[in-house]
Design a protein around this motif. Sequence first.
Motif, PDB file in Angstrom:
ATOM      1  N   VAL A  61     -41.005  40.238 -11.210  1.00 36.77           N
ATOM      2  CA  VAL A  61     -40.931  41.610 -11.746  1.00 36.77           C
ATOM      3  C   VAL A  61     -41.044  41.583 -13.274  1.00 36.77           C
ATOM      4  O   VAL A  61     -40.525  42.455 -13.975  1.00 36.77           O
ATOM      5  CB  VAL A  61     -39.627  42.324 -11.312  1.00 36.77           C
ATOM      6  CG1 VAL A  61     -39.655  42.634  -9.827  1.00 36.77           C
ATOM      7  CG2 VAL A  61     -38.385  41.504 -11.669  1.00 36.77           C
ATOM      8  N   ALA A  67     -36.974  46.932 -13.011  1.00 36.41           N
ATOM      9  CA  ALA A  67     -37.910  46.712 -11.903  1.00 36.41           C
ATOM     10  C   ALA A  67     -37.227  45.956 -10.772  1.00 36.41           C
ATOM     11  O   ALA A  67     -37.465  46.235  -9.592  1.00 36.41           O
ATOM     12  CB  ALA A  67     -39.133  45.947 -12.403  1.00 36.41           C
ATOM     13  N   LEU A  71     -36.392  46.907  -6.266  1.00 33.05           N
ATOM     14  CA  LEU A  71     -36.769  46.159  -5.069  1.00 33.05           C
ATOM     15  C   LEU A  71     -35.823  46.493  -3.920  1.00 33.05           C
ATOM     16  O   LEU A  71     -34.611  46.599  -4.109  1.00 33.05           O
ATOM     17  CB  LEU A  71     -36.735  44.652  -5.338  1.00 33.05           C
ATOM     18  CG  LEU A  71     -37.736  44.086  -6.353  1.00 33.05           C
ATOM     19  CD1 LEU A  71     -37.596  42.567  -6.438  1.00 33.05           C
ATOM     20  CD2 LEU A  71     -39.164  44.454  -5.976  1.00 33.05           C
TER      21      LEU A  71
END
Length: 232
Positions: A61, A67, A71
């Motif tokens: 990421v 980020a 997930l």
Amino acid sequence: MSNKSASFSIKNWSQDDQPREKLRDKGKTILSDAELVAILIGSGNKTESAVDLSKRILASVNNNLNALGKLSIKQLMEFNGIGEAKAISITAALELGRRRRLEDASASDKITSSRTVFTIMQPILGELPHEEFWILYLNNSNKILQKTQLSKGGITGTLVDVRLVLKNALEVGATSIILCHNHPSGTLKPSTSDKEITKKLKTAAESLDIKVLDHLIVTEKAYFSFADEELL
């Protein structure tokens, strides 16, 4: 567990390489992101230490914690060595971090600039996969009286209930409002619809002596301010 895989457990590393002990003895700020994630997962797999596995997860990421927080548990479990329990631990830790940022932002509820609005709204809107439109209701000292989600999903003029916005402003005693919505695409350019909504609400609010101070477009890392760009 085989001897080989056991050697990759944190408790079998040398003292200097153990993230838990490093945090205890040297303080939390000295640890890298990978070492902190390694503490969460506790162990790696047969070929990787917890830190090496954490480094690989972060690299996927681009070493961006925001980020990583996006997930899903299923996506995390695609990494060898990350089972459901470890994936849940990572998700829970990052969600606590997001909530902490939200609380920090809420503690400073007086609006002094567009940057203040971004600091308050980014934890709410910045990482969403869909659009949301919010209204901040302010008193005459520019302190937030209320934050309200107006719509969720695609934003068009037909979704903005001007009467509801102004009714709520009168009920909470607001003298000004700030409009705010996110662009999941990351673009900061206001659309024609964004401009129309701003004009529509500004015109309606003025009839009740309520000012529209700004309209912010929020993305994960940046924002666009109608006021700063003199579009109000």
